[in-house]
Design a protein around this motif. Structure first.
Motif, PDB file in Angstrom:
ATOM      1  N   ALA A  40       0.845  -1.192   0.000  1.00 23.69           N
ATOM      2  CA  ALA A  40       0.000   0.000   0.000  1.00 23.69           C
ATOM      3  C   ALA A  40       0.889   1.254   0.000  1.00 23.69           C
ATOM      4  O   ALA A  40       1.986   1.246   0.539  1.00 23.69           O
ATOM      5  CB  ALA A  40      -0.917   0.008   1.219  1.00 23.69           C
ATOM      6  N   HIS A  41       0.391   2.297  -0.631  1.00 22.62           N
ATOM      7  CA  HIS A  41       1.136   3.563  -0.678  1.00 22.62           C
ATOM      8  C   HIS A  41       0.182   4.707  -0.426  1.00 22.62           C
ATOM      9  O   HIS A  41      -0.990   4.609  -0.744  1.00 22.62           O
ATOM     10  CB  HIS A  41       1.834   3.728  -2.025  1.00 22.62           C
ATOM     11  CG  HIS A  41       2.966   2.757  -2.194  1.00 22.62           C
ATOM     12  ND1 HIS A  41       4.189   2.935  -1.614  1.00 22.62           N
ATOM     13  CD2 HIS A  41       3.024   1.567  -2.837  1.00 22.62           C
ATOM     14  CE1 HIS A  41       4.971   1.911  -1.920  1.00 22.62           C
ATOM     15  NE2 HIS A  41       4.279   1.065  -2.654  1.00 22.62           N
ATOM     16  N   PRO A  42       0.653   5.782   0.138  1.00 25.60           N
ATOM     17  CA  PRO A  42       2.021   6.038   0.567  1.00 25.60           C
ATOM     18  C   PRO A  42       2.392   5.253   1.815  1.00 25.60           C
ATOM     19  O   PRO A  42       1.541   4.692   2.492  1.00 25.60           O
ATOM     20  CB  PRO A  42       2.037   7.545   0.846  1.00 25.60           C
ATOM     21  CG  PRO A  42       0.615   7.925   1.081  1.00 25.60           C
ATOM     22  CD  PRO A  42      -0.239   6.936   0.341  1.00 25.60           C
ATOM     23  N   LEU A  43       3.699   5.249   2.096  1.00 26.70           N
ATOM     24  CA  LEU A  43       4.235   4.616   3.307  1.00 26.70           C
ATOM     25  C   LEU A  43       4.419   5.690   4.364  1.00 26.70           C
ATOM     26  O   LEU A  43       5.083   6.697   4.119  1.00 26.70           O
ATOM     27  CB  LEU A  43       5.607   3.998   3.028  1.00 26.70           C
ATOM     28  CG  LEU A  43       5.656   2.738   2.190  1.00 26.70           C
ATOM     29  CD1 LEU A  43       7.111   2.416   1.824  1.00 26.70           C
ATOM     30  CD2 LEU A  43       5.054   1.578   2.957  1.00 26.70           C
ATOM     31  N   TYR A  44       3.843   5.459   5.539  1.00 27.98           N
ATOM     32  CA  TYR A  44       3.959   6.414   6.643  1.00 27.98           C
ATOM     33  C   TYR A  44       4.718   5.782   7.801  1.00 27.98           C
ATOM     34  O   TYR A  44       4.408   4.658   8.207  1.00 27.98           O
ATOM     35  CB  TYR A  44       2.581   6.831   7.162  1.00 27.98           C
ATOM     36  CG  TYR A  44       1.745   7.570   6.160  1.00 27.98           C
ATOM     37  CD1 TYR A  44       2.031   8.890   5.826  1.00 27.98           C
ATOM     38  CD2 TYR A  44       0.659   6.949   5.554  1.00 27.98           C
ATOM     39  CE1 TYR A  44       1.252   9.577   4.919  1.00 27.98           C
ATOM     40  CE2 TYR A  44      -0.124   7.636   4.638  1.00 27.98           C
ATOM     41  CZ  TYR A  44       0.176   8.947   4.323  1.00 27.98           C
ATOM     42  OH  TYR A  44      -0.597   9.622   3.420  1.00 27.98           O
ATOM     43  N   TYR A  45       5.676   6.518   8.318  1.00 28.80           N
ATOM     44  CA  TYR A  45       6.369   6.127   9.543  1.00 28.80           C
ATOM     45  C   TYR A  45       5.859   7.050  10.633  1.00 28.80           C
ATOM     46  O   TYR A  45       6.128   8.249  10.617  1.00 28.80           O
ATOM     47  CB  TYR A  45       7.885   6.271   9.381  1.00 28.80           C
ATOM     48  CG  TYR A  45       8.666   5.785  10.581  1.00 28.80           C
ATOM     49  CD1 TYR A  45       9.155   4.487  10.633  1.00 28.80           C
ATOM     50  CD2 TYR A  45       8.909   6.624  11.662  1.00 28.80           C
ATOM     51  CE1 TYR A  45       9.871   4.037  11.731  1.00 28.80           C
ATOM     52  CE2 TYR A  45       9.620   6.174  12.768  1.00 28.80           C
ATOM     53  CZ  TYR A  45      10.096   4.893  12.800  1.00 28.80           C
ATOM     54  OH  TYR A  45      10.795   4.445  13.884  1.00 28.80           O
ATOM     55  N   VAL A  46       5.072   6.514  11.556  1.00 29.86           N
ATOM     56  CA  VAL A  46       4.497   7.295  12.641  1.00 29.86           C
ATOM     57  C   VAL A  46       5.458   7.209  13.827  1.00 29.86           C
ATOM     58  O   VAL A  46       5.544   6.184  14.503  1.00 29.86           O
ATOM     59  CB  VAL A  46       3.092   6.785  13.029  1.00 29.86           C
ATOM     60  CG1 VAL A  46       2.505   7.647  14.135  1.00 29.86           C
ATOM     61  CG2 VAL A  46       2.176   6.763  11.797  1.00 29.86           C
ATOM     62  N   ALA A  47       6.201   8.287  14.034  1.00 30.81           N
ATOM     63  CA  ALA A  47       7.234   8.340  15.070  1.00 30.81           C
ATOM     64  C   ALA A  47       6.631   8.894  16.352  1.00 30.81           C
ATOM     65  O   ALA A  47       6.097  10.004  16.365  1.00 30.81           O
ATOM     66  CB  ALA A  47       8.389   9.216  14.600  1.00 30.81           C
ATOM     67  N   THR A  48       6.723   8.113  17.420  1.00 32.76           N
ATOM     68  CA  THR A  48       6.125   8.534  18.689  1.00 32.76           C
ATOM     69  C   THR A  48       7.161   8.957  19.724  1.00 32.76           C
ATOM     70  O   THR A  48       6.800   9.517  20.750  1.00 32.76           O
ATOM     71  CB  THR A  48       5.267   7.403  19.292  1.00 32.76           C
ATOM     72  OG1 THR A  48       6.101   6.278  19.554  1.00 32.76           O
ATOM     73  CG2 THR A  48       4.132   7.014  18.364  1.00 32.76           C
ATOM     74  N   MET A  49       8.433   8.715  19.465  1.00 37.25           N
ATOM     75  CA  MET A  49       9.459   8.974  20.478  1.00 37.25           C
ATOM     76  C   MET A  49       9.787  10.456  20.603  1.00 37.25           C
ATOM     77  O   MET A  49       9.995  11.140  19.608  1.00 37.25           O
ATOM     78  CB  MET A  49      10.732   8.204  20.134  1.00 37.25           C
ATOM     79  CG  MET A  49      11.799   8.284  21.182  1.00 37.25           C
ATOM     80  SD  MET A  49      13.172   7.221  20.704  1.00 37.25           S
ATOM     81  CE  MET A  49      13.975   7.049  22.259  1.00 37.25           C
ATOM     82  N   ARG A  50       9.837  10.905  21.852  1.00 40.49           N
ATOM     83  CA  ARG A  50      10.338  12.241  22.172  1.00 40.49           C
ATOM     84  C   ARG A  50      11.738  12.074  22.744  1.00 40.49           C
ATOM     85  O   ARG A  50      11.928  11.337  23.708  1.00 40.49           O
ATOM     86  CB  ARG A  50       9.469  12.912  23.237  1.00 40.49           C
ATOM     87  CG  ARG A  50       8.249  13.544  22.716  1.00 40.49           C
ATOM     88  CD  ARG A  50       7.609  14.383  23.831  1.00 40.49           C
ATOM     89  NE  ARG A  50       6.371  14.930  23.361  1.00 40.49           N
ATOM     90  CZ  ARG A  50       5.297  15.096  24.101  1.00 40.49           C
ATOM     91  NH1 ARG A  50       5.309  14.751  25.363  1.00 40.49           N
ATOM     92  NH2 ARG A  50       4.203  15.613  23.590  1.00 40.49           N
ATOM     93  N   SER A  51      12.672  12.761  22.177  1.00 40.98           N
ATOM     94  CA  SER A  51      14.038  12.654  22.656  1.00 40.98           C
ATOM     95  C   SER A  51      14.209  13.406  23.972  1.00 40.98           C
ATOM     96  O   SER A  51      13.771  14.546  24.103  1.00 40.98           O
ATOM     97  CB  SER A  51      15.005  13.217  21.624  1.00 40.98           C
ATOM     98  OG  SER A  51      16.317  13.105  22.103  1.00 40.98           O
ATOM     99  N   VAL A  52      14.855  12.736  24.927  1.00 35.91           N
ATOM    100  CA  VAL A  52      15.141  13.387  26.203  1.00 35.91           C
ATOM    101  C   VAL A  52      16.641  13.431  26.513  1.00 35.91           C
ATOM    102  O   VAL A  52      17.044  14.070  27.464  1.00 35.91           O
ATOM    103  CB  VAL A  52      14.396  12.719  27.386  1.00 35.91           C
ATOM    104  CG1 VAL A  52      12.898  12.857  27.225  1.00 35.91           C
ATOM    105  CG2 VAL A  52      14.799  11.268  27.550  1.00 35.91           C
ATOM    106  N   ASP A  53      17.446  12.736  25.683  1.00 39.83           N
ATOM    107  CA  ASP A  53      18.890  12.740  25.921  1.00 39.83           C
ATOM    108  C   ASP A  53      19.634  12.340  24.642  1.00 39.83           C
ATOM    109  O   ASP A  53      19.023  12.054  23.611  1.00 39.83           O
ATOM    110  CB  ASP A  53      19.253  11.812  27.077  1.00 39.83           C
ATOM    111  CG  ASP A  53      18.836  10.359  26.876  1.00 39.83           C
ATOM    112  OD1 ASP A  53      18.651   9.927  25.714  1.00 39.83           O
ATOM    113  OD2 ASP A  53      18.691   9.648  27.875  1.00 39.83           O
TER     114      ASP A  53
END
Length: 183
Positions: free
Chosen positions: A26-39
């Motif tokens: 299936a397209h488009p390809l989505y990368y759902v990023a959930t990480m919040r950087s803390v360090d």
């Protein structure tokens, strides 16, 4: 196909999930990023994930909270990689250092149900952190129990449930077909 991938921390789940999501066709390809950087360790991990998916054609959607909001940003017919429920819970449960949201799991489950209802091709990544025999402080135990509840609901709603262990896949539900044969 709706796929849940679980397993130990830092064992290749994200890379494997990228392959599965892209192979869904299936397209488009989505990368759902959930990480919040803390360090700086988080920064390095995020950069490694970006480098791993470079050239795969993913559109990155930063969604550290309120997972259902991706539905207003994306074509529902696309293929989604949601990485990860673990980070999503941390963001929702600990919006600040002073307060913890004890109801975060219920909020995430409601949002996840909506996402899974309105999409057909999604791979969801989560960390398997709740089987440790140790007893932790009450807040850590609440986090572990909350993640377990979210993962149980995701497993119930997904067609396939996989556990990645020692670079291999254990199928707990469904028939992933040839997608896991060449791990």
């Amino acid at each position: 196909m709706r796929i849940l991938i679980s397993g130990g921390c830092k064992n290749g789940k994200s890379y494997f999930a990228q392959r599965l999501a892209s192979e869904q066709g299936a397209h488009p390809l989505y990368y759902v990023a959930t990480m919040r950087s803390v360090d700086s360790e988080d920064d390095a991990r995020i950069e490694r994930h970006r480098a791993e998916r470079d050239g795969w054609g993913y559109i990155t959607i930063e969604q550290p909270t309120n997972i259902e909001e991706i539905l207003s940003k994306c074509d529902h017919a696309g293929s989604f990689l949601l990485d990860s429920l673990t980070a999503l819970l941390a963001n929702e449960m600990f919006p600040s250092y002073e307060n913890a949201n004890a109801g975060a799991a219920e909020d995430i489950i409601l949002g996840l149900r909506r996402v899974l209802r309105e999409t057909e091709n999604i791979v969801i990544v989560s960390d398997y952190i709740y089987s440790d025999a140790a007893i932790y402080d009450p807040l850590t135990e609440l986090y572990r129990k909350s993640l377990a509840a979210i993962d149980r609901e995701a497993a119930r709603l997904c067609d396939v449930v996989l556990e990645i262990a020692y670079t291999g896949a254990i199928v707990h539900k469904g028939k992933p077909g040839r997608m896991v044969e060449d791990i």
